[in-house]
Design a protein around this motif. Structure first.
Motif, PDB file in Angstrom:
ATOM      1  N   SER A 152       0.804  -1.232   0.000  1.00 41.39           N
ATOM      2  CA  SER A 152       0.000   0.000   0.000  1.00 41.39           C
ATOM      3  C   SER A 152       0.834   1.279   0.000  1.00 41.39           C
ATOM      4  O   SER A 152       0.532   2.200  -0.759  1.00 41.39           O
ATOM      5  CB  SER A 152      -0.964   0.002   1.187  1.00 41.39           C
ATOM      6  OG  SER A 152      -1.928  -1.008   1.043  1.00 41.39           O
ATOM      7  N   PRO A 153       1.892   1.381   0.849  1.00 41.53           N
ATOM      8  CA  PRO A 153       2.681   2.621   0.830  1.00 41.53           C
ATOM      9  C   PRO A 153       3.266   2.938  -0.542  1.00 41.53           C
ATOM     10  O   PRO A 153       3.288   4.095  -0.954  1.00 41.53           O
ATOM     11  CB  PRO A 153       3.791   2.344   1.860  1.00 41.53           C
ATOM     12  CG  PRO A 153       3.226   1.307   2.755  1.00 41.53           C
ATOM     13  CD  PRO A 153       2.356   0.456   1.894  1.00 41.53           C
ATOM     14  N   ILE A 163       0.407   4.259  -2.753  1.00 40.96           N
ATOM     15  CA  ILE A 163       0.019   5.617  -2.349  1.00 40.96           C
ATOM     16  C   ILE A 163       1.079   6.619  -2.785  1.00 40.96           C
ATOM     17  O   ILE A 163       0.769   7.703  -3.286  1.00 40.96           O
ATOM     18  CB  ILE A 163      -0.216   5.689  -0.828  1.00 40.96           C
ATOM     19  CG1 ILE A 163      -1.453   4.855  -0.457  1.00 40.96           C
ATOM     20  CG2 ILE A 163      -0.409   7.139  -0.372  1.00 40.96           C
ATOM     21  CD1 ILE A 163      -1.666   4.719   1.040  1.00 40.96           C
ATOM     22  N   SER A 164       2.350   6.239  -2.605  1.00 38.31           N
ATOM     23  CA  SER A 164       3.451   7.120  -3.007  1.00 38.31           C
ATOM     24  C   SER A 164       3.387   7.430  -4.495  1.00 38.31           C
ATOM     25  O   SER A 164       3.576   8.576  -4.916  1.00 38.31           O
ATOM     26  CB  SER A 164       4.785   6.452  -2.665  1.00 38.31           C
ATOM     27  OG  SER A 164       5.865   7.216  -3.156  1.00 38.31           O
ATOM     28  N   SER A 177      -0.837  12.028   1.313  1.00 36.57           N
ATOM     29  CA  SER A 177       0.523  12.162   1.859  1.00 36.57           C
ATOM     30  C   SER A 177       0.532  11.909   3.355  1.00 36.57           C
ATOM     31  O   SER A 177       1.419  11.227   3.889  1.00 36.57           O
ATOM     32  CB  SER A 177       1.074  13.565   1.572  1.00 36.57           C
ATOM     33  OG  SER A 177       1.191  13.797   0.199  1.00 36.57           O
ATOM     34  N   PHE A 183       0.024   8.283   4.125  1.00 37.69           N
ATOM     35  CA  PHE A 183       1.283   7.589   3.843  1.00 37.69           C
ATOM     36  C   PHE A 183       2.237   7.685   5.030  1.00 37.69           C
ATOM     37  O   PHE A 183       2.840   6.691   5.450  1.00 37.69           O
ATOM     38  CB  PHE A 183       1.934   8.184   2.591  1.00 37.69           C
ATOM     39  CG  PHE A 183       3.305   7.645   2.294  1.00 37.69           C
ATOM     40  CD1 PHE A 183       3.461   6.463   1.588  1.00 37.69           C
ATOM     41  CD2 PHE A 183       4.437   8.323   2.725  1.00 37.69           C
ATOM     42  CE1 PHE A 183       4.727   5.964   1.316  1.00 37.69           C
ATOM     43  CE2 PHE A 183       5.697   7.833   2.458  1.00 37.69           C
ATOM     44  CZ  PHE A 183       5.847   6.643   1.754  1.00 37.69           C
TER      45      PHE A 183
END
Length: 317
Positions: free
Chosen positions: A35-36, A39-40, A210, A213
């Motif tokens: 996921s990170p 999202i990034s 952000s 994250f």
């Protein structure tokens, strides 16, 4: 003074609540290990570029943007001085030889986009975006040239500066979005309303995603890993005291816009770049040390930012 404090605190509380939401959701296993990364990508390759286009083309004139680039010299000068100071601090604290390059890189580079941009947006609004991008240009260039060279030296001993890689990282989607927007403004080209509206909707993902994250990263890193070692105190000294203090000394006598001064000082005090552990792993340096410093500085920035905002608005007006 009290009104300044509450104004700063309210802006930071918005950020903290979103970070806490990401932290709690990750603790409850709402996100996967991938996921990170997803999202990034959404933030850096979709949300930020479209935000640049919607904001710059609707809120700035060609004359306003033309005055920005000469002030790039302030972050450049600041980072050069911090680079030199980092070795003096490393020597005074007897930092391990195998950590000196990574220590120096983390000492003078800050997380200017993934944390710096959303925080500046929350505190100063859309007018701060070009100032954030000016600082970003200097910071990114330094990290992917001098900073990476220092990390390479720790891990591989034989280090070289890869200017092709540095250019690729500098001309990232957020900066390309900024450049495209500047060109459109300079040429007085107006995009159709539906494109601007689409860019605005996608760009509005920037702050919440952000912050989510960061919450996920803090959860994955584990707050129990925070240790106040000599290395940690040295990085904290550089990121949260020397960097903003030096930038304040440089910009106070200048005639740049007030908000630009405030943004530059705040950008100078951002946490360690989240790319530091990734690059450290790539070049066989101590990536655990880098990951711990990202966690510590990001966590402590929650305390530092409100205090710094009060100091900035008191001194720089």
């Amino acid at each position: 003074m009290l009104s300044i404090f509450w104004s700063s605190l309210s802006g930071v509380l918005i950020i903290l609540i979103m970070i806490a939401a990401g932290f709690v959701m990750n603790e409850r296993h709402w996100f996967t290990p991938d996921s990170p990364k997803a999202i990034s990508k959404i933030v850096t390759q979709v949300a930020l570029p479209t935000y640049m286009i919607s904001t710059i083309t609707t809120k700035f004139t060609a004359a306003e943007l033309k005055t920005l680039l000469p002030d790039l010299r302030y972050p450049v000068l600041s980072m050069l001085i911090l680079f030199a100071l980092s070795f003096a601090v490393a020597r005074a604290l007897a930092i391990k030889k195998s950590h000196i390059g990574l220590f120096s890189s983390m000492f003078f580079n800050s997380n200017t986009v993934f944390i710096g941009l959303p925080i500046n947006l929350a505190l100063f609004g859309a007018r701060s975006v070009p100032y954030v991008l000016v600082y970003y240009m200097a910071n990114t260039t330094f990290f992917w040239t001098l900073g990476v060279w220092l990390i390479q030296h720790d891990g591989m001993k034989e280090a070289k500066i890869d200017f092709k890689q540095a250019l690729g990282k500098l001309f990232s989607p957020p900066l390309l979005g900024f450049v495209l927007a500047v060109v459109l403004v300079a040429l007085h080209i107006r995009l159709p309303k539906f494109i601007i509206s689409t860019c605005a909707y996608l760009g509005n993902l920037t702050i919440p995603m952000s912050m989510l994250f960061i919450g996920i990263v803090l959860s994955n890193a584990g707050l129990s890993r925070i240790r106040f070692t000599r290395d940690a105190w040295g990085i904290l000294l550089g990121r949260f005291l020397l960097a903003p203090l030096l930038m304040t000394i440089l910009v106070l006598p200048s005639n740049m816009p007030l908000m630009m001064k405030q943004v530059f000082i705040l950008q100078a005090a951002m946490p360690v770049m989240t790319n530091a552990p990734v690059v450290s792993r790539m070049y066989h340096a101590d990536y655990n040390y880098a990951a711990i410093m990202v966690t510590e500085t990001t966590t402590l920035s929650i305390i530092v930012i409100p205090i710094l905002m009060v100091a900035i608005k008191t001194l720089v007006h």
